[in-house]
Design a protein around this motif. Structure first.
Motif, PDB file in Angstrom:
ATOM      1  N   SER A  99      22.437  38.276  54.109  1.00  0.00           N
ATOM      2  CA  SER A  99      22.018  39.100  52.983  1.00  0.00           C
ATOM      3  C   SER A  99      23.183  39.409  52.047  1.00  0.00           C
ATOM      4  O   SER A  99      23.302  40.514  51.534  1.00  0.00           O
ATOM      5  N   HIS A 101      26.419  39.828  52.484  1.00  0.00           N
ATOM      6  CA  HIS A 101      27.386  40.864  52.855  1.00  0.00           C
ATOM      7  C   HIS A 101      28.809  40.412  52.537  1.00  0.00           C
ATOM      8  O   HIS A 101      29.255  39.369  53.022  1.00  0.00           O
ATOM      9  N   GLY A 102      29.514  41.214  51.771  1.00  0.00           N
ATOM     10  CA  GLY A 102      30.936  40.986  51.555  1.00  0.00           C
ATOM     11  C   GLY A 102      31.664  41.302  52.860  1.00  0.00           C
ATOM     12  O   GLY A 102      31.307  42.257  53.549  1.00  0.00           O
ATOM     13  N   ARG A 107      33.177  46.917  57.863  1.00  0.00           N
ATOM     14  CA  ARG A 107      32.034  46.227  58.478  1.00  0.00           C
ATOM     15  C   ARG A 107      32.475  45.370  59.661  1.00  0.00           C
ATOM     16  O   ARG A 107      31.753  45.253  60.652  1.00  0.00           O
ATOM     17  N   GLN A 145      23.162  49.377  44.120  1.00  0.00           N
ATOM     18  CA  GLN A 145      22.330  49.550  45.321  1.00  0.00           C
ATOM     19  C   GLN A 145      23.110  50.263  46.425  1.00  0.00           C
ATOM     20  O   GLN A 145      24.303  50.026  46.619  1.00  0.00           O
ATOM     21  N   GLY A 147      24.756  51.363  49.870  1.00  0.00           N
ATOM     22  CA  GLY A 147      25.343  50.654  51.009  1.00  0.00           C
ATOM     23  C   GLY A 147      26.099  49.391  50.653  1.00  0.00           C
ATOM     24  O   GLY A 147      26.538  48.667  51.549  1.00  0.00           O
ATOM     25  N   THR A 148      26.267  49.099  49.375  1.00  0.00           N
ATOM     26  CA  THR A 148      26.914  47.839  48.979  1.00  0.00           C
ATOM     27  C   THR A 148      28.407  48.036  48.685  1.00  0.00           C
ATOM     28  O   THR A 148      28.878  49.166  48.503  1.00  0.00           O
ATOM     29  N   THR A 149      29.115  46.934  48.637  1.00  0.00           N
ATOM     30  CA  THR A 149      30.538  46.960  48.300  1.00  0.00           C
ATOM     31  C   THR A 149      30.767  47.419  46.855  1.00  0.00           C
ATOM     32  O   THR A 149      31.852  47.867  46.516  1.00  0.00           O
ATOM     33  N   GLU A 211      34.646  38.670  45.965  1.00  0.00           N
ATOM     34  CA  GLU A 211      34.526  38.862  47.412  1.00  0.00           C
ATOM     35  C   GLU A 211      34.013  37.598  48.082  1.00  0.00           C
ATOM     36  O   GLU A 211      33.481  36.700  47.431  1.00  0.00           O
TER      37      GLU A 211
HETATM   38  N1  ARG Z   1      27.725  41.841  48.189  1.00  0.00           N
HETATM   39  C1  ARG Z   1      27.329  43.225  48.282  1.00  0.00           C
HETATM   40  C2  ARG Z   1      27.770  43.812  49.580  1.00  0.00           C
HETATM   41  O1  ARG Z   1      28.315  43.144  50.380  1.00  0.00           O
HETATM   42  C3  ARG Z   1      25.843  43.448  48.048  1.00  0.00           C
HETATM   43  C4  ARG Z   1      24.880  42.665  48.837  1.00  0.00           C
HETATM   44  C5  ARG Z   1      23.461  43.101  48.578  1.00  0.00           C
HETATM   45  N2  ARG Z   1      22.531  42.216  49.221  1.00  0.00           N
HETATM   46  C6  ARG Z   1      21.207  42.308  49.160  1.00  0.00           C
HETATM   47  N3  ARG Z   1      20.499  41.412  49.759  1.00  0.00           N
HETATM   48  N4  ARG Z   1      20.646  43.263  48.503  1.00  0.00           N
HETATM   49  O2  ARG Z   1      27.583  44.959  49.857  1.00  0.00           O
END
Ligand code: ARG
Length: 256
Positions: A99, A101-102, A107, A145, A147-149, A211
């Protein structure tokens, strides 16, 4: 909502929730024996994972399926809010998370990351006349959003007060479109997709940071991790990865 959600982004809260796990992750052998790998994702992130009607699609969806196929299993996709994915992984609700994730040190304390499956970063998007650079964001309200980086990157520039976090990317984009915030920071290709769909109502700003994005398995699930890495390398070597990447982005997005 915007008053409660920032609390959930606190690193301490995140790691406490992530580490409290008793569940035993399924080994590669157990996954193969069952014939199905369970993959968690947040499927409102076009073009990575998203729904078209009832069908899931996207770069990460196709890539995950290609990796599952290499492993000789079927992929079962589970759609969840983004900020619950790594917690769900450690509760054994899925075997793998794909999903976007950075990779961050925070993490990496709680889960094990695969080799990066692509490289990208955070892009600033605003309405015409709005902020375009990180320096422009000072004193402006910025959406992203939960919880995101992007949250930490925005905070560094605007401070907590001007940060607006939303449960979904669609909510963050809506806040920008309707003028409730001055800018949005999000994954580059998500931002470009929003620009494509909204024509002259939005403008592209600069990249705020870069990232490496990776898949995650439960901490210590070494048999699954090495199979994921091996199969990622295989699909990157045999042309499958390039084909999928080009179909969504018009370019190969693997880390150089
Ligand atoms: N790259 C960002 C992070 O690692 C956001 C990833 C959001 N992914 C998603 N499927 N909504 O936090």
């Amino acid at each position: 909502m915007t008053r409660i959600l920032p609390l959930l982004t606190g690193a301490a809260v995140l790691s406490a929730a992530l580490l409290s796990t008793g569940a035993q992750a399924r080994t590669l052998k157990e996954i193969k024996a069952s014939g199905t790998i369970k993959i968690g994702t947040n499927a409102e992130f076009k073009p990575f994972t998203y729904f078209e009607g009832k069908t899931m699609k996207g770069f990460e969806y196709d890539l995950g399926n290609a990796i599952a196929k290499q492993m000789g299993v079927k992929a079962e996709w589970i759609n969840q809010p983004f900020d619950g994915l790594l917690i769900g992984l450690n509760q054994n609700r899925f075997d793998l998370v794909i999903s976007s994730h950075g990779i961050t040190p925070e993490r990496a304390k709680a889960v094990d990351f695969s080799l990066p499956h692509y490289c990208s970063g955070g892009l600033i998007v605003s309405r015409p006349g709005g902020p375009k650079t990180a320096a422009d964001l000072k004193g402006k309200t910025v959406a992203t959003q939960v919880g995101t980086t992007y949250v930490d990157q925005i905070k560094k520039v605007t401070g907590e007060k001007n940060l607006r976090v939303y449960p979904n990317n669609a909510n963050a984009l809506q806040a920008l479109m309707s003028g409730r915030v001055d800018a949005m920071v999000n994954e580059k290709f998500y931002g470009l997709e929003a620009l494509k769909l909204n024509g002259k109502k939005l403008q592209q700003g600069e990249m705020m940071f870069q990232e490496k994005l990776a898949m995650a398995v439960a901490k210590g699930n070494s048999t699954l991790l090495s199979a994921v890495n091996q199969n990622l390398k295989t699909v990157q070597a045999n042309g499958t990865y390039a084909k999928i990447s080009k179909s969504y982005f018009g370019q190969d997005v693997r880390c150089k």
